[in-house]
Write an enzyme that holds these catalytic residues in place. Structure first.
Site, mmCIF file in Angstrom:
data_model
loop_
_atom_site.group_PDB
_atom_site.id
_atom_site.type_symbol
_atom_site.label_atom_id
_atom_site.label_comp_id
_atom_site.label_asym_id
_atom_site.label_seq_id
_atom_site.Cartn_x
_atom_site.Cartn_y
_atom_site.Cartn_z
ATOM 1 N N LYS A 1 0.841 -1.205 0.000
ATOM 2 C CA LYS A 1 0.000 0.000 0.000
ATOM 3 C C LYS A 1 0.871 1.248 0.000
ATOM 4 O O LYS A 1 2.043 1.203 0.411
ATOM 5 C CB LYS A 1 -0.953 0.035 1.197
ATOM 6 C CG LYS A 1 -0.304 0.059 2.589
ATOM 7 C CD LYS A 1 0.120 1.422 3.109
ATOM 8 C CE LYS A 1 0.736 1.380 4.498
ATOM 9 N NZ LYS A 1 1.555 2.564 4.835
ATOM 10 N N GLY B 1 7.447 1.369 4.799
ATOM 11 C CA GLY B 1 6.184 2.095 4.967
ATOM 12 C C GLY B 1 5.161 1.676 3.930
ATOM 13 O O GLY B 1 4.228 2.422 3.614
ATOM 14 N N GLY C 1 3.587 -1.450 4.154
ATOM 15 C CA GLY C 1 2.667 -2.396 4.781
ATOM 16 C C GLY C 1 2.941 -3.853 4.455
ATOM 17 O O GLY C 1 2.026 -4.678 4.574
ATOM 18 N N GLY C 2 4.170 -4.200 4.076
ATOM 19 C CA GLY C 2 4.462 -5.583 3.672
ATOM 20 C C GLY C 2 4.091 -6.612 4.727
ATOM 21 O O GLY C 2 3.364 -7.569 4.445
ATOM 22 N N SER D 1 2.157 -6.245 7.379
ATOM 23 C CA SER D 1 0.720 -6.156 7.689
ATOM 24 C C SER D 1 -0.102 -6.848 6.605
ATOM 25 O O SER D 1 -1.094 -7.531 6.893
ATOM 26 C CB SER D 1 0.281 -4.687 7.769
ATOM 27 O OG SER D 1 1.021 -4.008 8.745
ATOM 28 N N SER D 2 0.302 -6.663 5.347
ATOM 29 C CA SER D 2 -0.446 -7.261 4.242
ATOM 30 C C SER D 2 -0.302 -8.781 4.252
ATOM 31 O O SER D 2 -1.273 -9.509 4.002
ATOM 32 C CB SER D 2 0.031 -6.685 2.905
ATOM 33 O OG SER D 2 -0.820 -7.082 1.867
ATOM 34 N N ASP E 1 -2.238 -1.246 10.424
ATOM 35 C CA ASP E 1 -2.542 -1.269 8.986
ATOM 36 C C ASP E 1 -3.229 -2.561 8.548
ATOM 37 O O ASP E 1 -3.672 -2.670 7.408
ATOM 38 C CB ASP E 1 -1.249 -1.148 8.162
ATOM 39 C CG ASP E 1 -0.604 0.225 8.294
ATOM 40 O OD1 ASP E 1 -1.259 1.146 8.817
ATOM 41 O OD2 ASP E 1 0.556 0.350 7.866
HETATM 42 O O1 C5P Z 1 0.442 -0.759 14.902
HETATM 43 P P1 C5P Z 1 1.844 -0.901 14.412
HETATM 44 O O2 C5P Z 1 2.536 -2.111 14.983
HETATM 45 O O3 C5P Z 1 1.967 -0.813 12.929
HETATM 46 O O4 C5P Z 1 2.616 0.361 14.959
HETATM 47 C C1 C5P Z 1 4.020 0.426 15.068
HETATM 48 C C2 C5P Z 1 4.412 1.624 15.914
HETATM 49 O O5 C5P Z 1 4.140 2.844 15.197
HETATM 50 C C3 C5P Z 1 3.671 1.775 17.221
HETATM 51 O O6 C5P Z 1 4.296 1.055 18.249
HETATM 52 C C4 C5P Z 1 3.740 3.277 17.459
HETATM 53 O O7 C5P Z 1 5.000 3.636 17.962
HETATM 54 C C5 C5P Z 1 3.653 3.849 16.066
HETATM 55 N N1 C5P Z 1 2.271 4.195 15.675
HETATM 56 C C6 C5P Z 1 1.616 5.258 16.282
HETATM 57 N N2 C5P Z 1 0.336 5.554 15.925
HETATM 58 C C7 C5P Z 1 -0.303 4.837 14.970
HETATM 59 C C8 C5P Z 1 0.341 3.761 14.318
HETATM 60 C C9 C5P Z 1 1.634 3.457 14.697
HETATM 61 O O8 C5P Z 1 2.175 5.930 17.139
HETATM 62 N N3 C5P Z 1 -1.550 5.152 14.632
#
Ligand code: C5P
Length: 290
Positions: A21, A110, A112-113, A115-116, A148
């Protein structure tokens, strides 16, 4: 729904695409008490995709993950593995679950690999078990795996609020050509959020779904905006230089998510030392298409 199944020696198997993405818009609205940031973003899936195969076979319960990129972990540190665990916590999956990842999406980009891949595992398992979870149950599993992941259950173009899990699908945009460009250093998402200044962090109001419906009505996606560009530029000089280089190419360009990949809405040759992937926007109807 059942295409992709192959039954052999008792195994049921499904291979699906796990698209990358980009974020056509990403604003930080504020910071929550749990440390996460509230966002307003527009997600867009791309034809650039990993390939995820899930196979269920009789035998002792267990997970085995293989990946053609030796740099990635093939245990519970991999989100695809945790996706199997999350699914099993909600629905019984008897026997052995083999997951194979063919990686095409760059890591630390960045895009989303991870997550996808996790969402693709959930979609594949839902297609393989006799009593599949509801869309709501799948969304809850996805949200628990990462911010994501819920988007990748449906793909296409979507508006998102919250951590990224409050999703509203938008009409498909034209299949615009774009090039993803990635300087070698990865950018860890937590570092980029941590580098936001107080002013960049908000609070500010969301523009709202109607704003984007109107803005994209003619099939154009300008202007592009990403609040994380400024901290990403400060953290990584190669991102700073690449965004300046892209700004001179005459087409809209932006950091993708928290970087370090950037994208431009055109097919271009990269500058020296930067890898590039020429691709297109992927509509929702092609989410799983290999
Ligand atoms: O949810 P995810 O594991 O992708 O997030 C990784 C890190 O990115 C989180 O630990 C946080 O530090 C930051 N993040 C955030 N706010 C979001 C998404 C991610 O602060 N909405």
């Amino acid at each position: 729904m059942n295409q992709g199944f192959a039954h052999g020696r008792g195994a049921a198997r499904r291979t699906v695409a796990a698209p990358a993405k980009v974020n056509l818009h990403l604003d930080v609205l504020g910071r929550r008490a749990d440390g996460f940031h509230t966002l307003e973003t527009i997600f867009q899936t791309l034809e650039l995709a990993d390939e995820v195969t899930v196979a269920l076979s009789p035998g002792a319960d267990g997970i085995a993950l293989t990946c053609d990129d030796p740099a990635l972990p093939s245990d519970a540190r991999n989100l695809a593995w945790r996706a199997v665990d999350a699914f099993r916590a909600c629905r019984p999956v008897a026997g052995r679950c083999d997951v194979h990842l063919r990686k095409r999406i760059p890591a630390g980009a960045g895009m989303g690999g991870g997550s996808s891949d996790a969402a693709a595992v959930l979609r594949a398992l839902a297609a393989l078990v006799p009593d599949p979870p509801s869309a709501g149950e799948l969304a809850a599993m996805a949200a628990q795996l990462g911010s994501d992941v819920p988007f990748f259950l449906t793909g296409g173009t979507a508006h998102a609020l919250g951590r990224g899990e409050i999703l509203t699908p938008l009409a498909d945009l034209p299949r615009l050509a774009l090039t993803v460009l990635k300087p070698p250093p990865p950018l860890p998402t937590p570092s980029v959020f941590a580098a936001l200044t107080d002013a960049e962090r908000g609070p500010r109001e969301a523009l709202g779904v109607a704003h984007f419906r109107e803005r994209y009505a003619a099939g154009r996606v300008e202007p592009l905006h990403n609040r994380l560009s400024a901290p990403a530029r400060r953290l990584e000089p190669q991102v700073d230089r690449l965004l300046d280089w892209l700004a001179q190419r005459g087409a809209p360009a932006l950091l993708s998510g928290s970087g370090s990949a950037c994208f431009i809405l055109a097919h271009v040759d990269p500058p020296p030392g930067v890898r590039a992937w020429r691709t297109w926007m992927r509509p929702r109807s092609r989410l799983d298409a290999l």
